[in-house]
Write a protein that holds these residues in place. Structure first.
Motif: not given
Length: 346
Positions: A104-110, A157-163, A184-185
């Motif tokens: 499972v990978r969660w990343v921010e766009p920046s 899209p599942r790797s979007d951390r903000s979700q 969301a934060p």
């Protein structure tokens, strides 16, 4: 007294630093290199979900053979490994390998996913963690160039951390406010970067407070020492009590026999003078304490001969150090016979 204060200050410093040192020692085995970290984390990955947040870039170091053995052990349970990369944070070569090993990978766009090193490419090929024949594979892309978090989110899209990261905020007034909801934060929260493990911040703050405490304690002790032993610049003016005016006797007054009073005691009784003695000039009356001048400096002194009256200001006395420990009052004696008799200073 001063030694006790110094001892208390040092003891307080040691007591304050012991918990921080213990916390650092407890985690030291997992903070040496990539191999050690992965080995520590792999103990828990097989027993449940394990989340690693890359607040700092992770190097790819350690013995190659040991790394590969641990990577093989992690792969069967990779579904339980979650790796997240906060906003504007670099993964480093080790963080990129860990991200590719995770299920499972969660990343921010920046976020920045750094390029794979040649050693990392060989390791991932050896443990069959990636398919380098497929040019669209994430491993193959990172072997050529680094990626942004937005690239991973576009591909999955599942790797979007903000979700996946939410917080619940309780209402300020439970009577008038509506029930709080998960959200969301904010961008400010997502952009916050941690400076390292929590115990490092505590250690830094605690060390700074202890250093400030030691400085204040040292300044206080120096002030006490200076005020107790420093030379006096001016001698206090001691006022002599005015003698009562004598009343004349009348011719018819009867004379009464008075009992002779014992000889007055003029000073403190000590066990004899100590040597060596130094000659000082009396500057105020010694009854029994006053001030004497020694080497152009005024010192507090006590007259130590109860059988003789002290000399008047301007006279000479012999002075020695007091026997009491930590006392800065000098003992004053009559001058030695034949050495300073009948000599005075203005």
């Amino acid at each position: 007294m001063r030694r006790s204060l110094y001892g208390m200050g040092i003891l307080g410093l040691l007591v304050a630093l012991v918990p921080a040192a213990t916390a650092r020692a407890a985690d030291a085995s997992c903070e040496t290199d990539f191999q050690a970290r992965l080995n520590c984390w792999s103990r828990w990955i097989g027993e449940g979900t394990f989340v690693v947040t890359l607040h700092d870039a992770m190097p790819f170091d350690g013995a190659q053979e040991d790394r590969r053995n641990i990577e093989r052990r992690v792969l069967p349970s990779r579904a339980h490994l979650v790796v997240e990369v906060p906003a504007k944070q670099h993964t480093g070569p080790g963080g990129t390998v860990l991200l590719l090993l995770a299920g499972v990978r969660w990343v921010e766009p920046s976020a920045y996913i750094d390029r794979l090193s040649s050693q990392a490419v060989n390791d991932l090929k050896n443990v069959s963690a990636c398919d380098f024949k497929n040019r669209g594979d994430l491993c193959a892309q990172l072997a050529d160039h680094p990626l942004r978090g937005s690239d991973l989110i576009k591909a999955d899209p599942r790797s979007d951390r903000s979700q996946h990261v939410y917080s619940v905020v309780a209402p300020a007034d439970p009577v008038t406010s509506t029930p709080s909801t998960a959200h969301a934060p904010t961008e400010q929260a997502k952009g916050t970067k941690s400076d390292g493990p929590l115990f490092d911040k505590k250690t830094t703050t605690l060390t700074a407070l202890c250093a400030l405490l030691v400085l204040l304690l040292t300044a206080f002790l120096l002030l006490v020492r200076r005020s107790s032993r420093g030379p006096a610049t001016t001698a206090p003016q001691l006022a002599e009590p005015a003698a009562p005016a004598s009343q004349p006797r009348t011719p018819d007054e009867r004379t009464t026999r008075l009992r002779a009073a014992p000889a007055p005691r003029h000073g403190r009784e000590v066990d004899g003078r100590r040597e060596p003695a130094r000659t000082a000039v009396v500057r105020t009356d010694l009854h029994p304490q006053g001030y004497v001048e020694l080497d152009d400096v005024l010192y507090r002194a006590v007259w130590a001969d109860p059988g003789r009256p002290p000399p008047a200001p301007g006279g000479l006395v012999d002075v020695t150090d007091a026997r009491e420990r930590d006392s800065d009052v000098l003992y004053a004696f009559p001058t030695a016979a034949g050495r300073h008799d009948q000599h005075t200073r203005p």
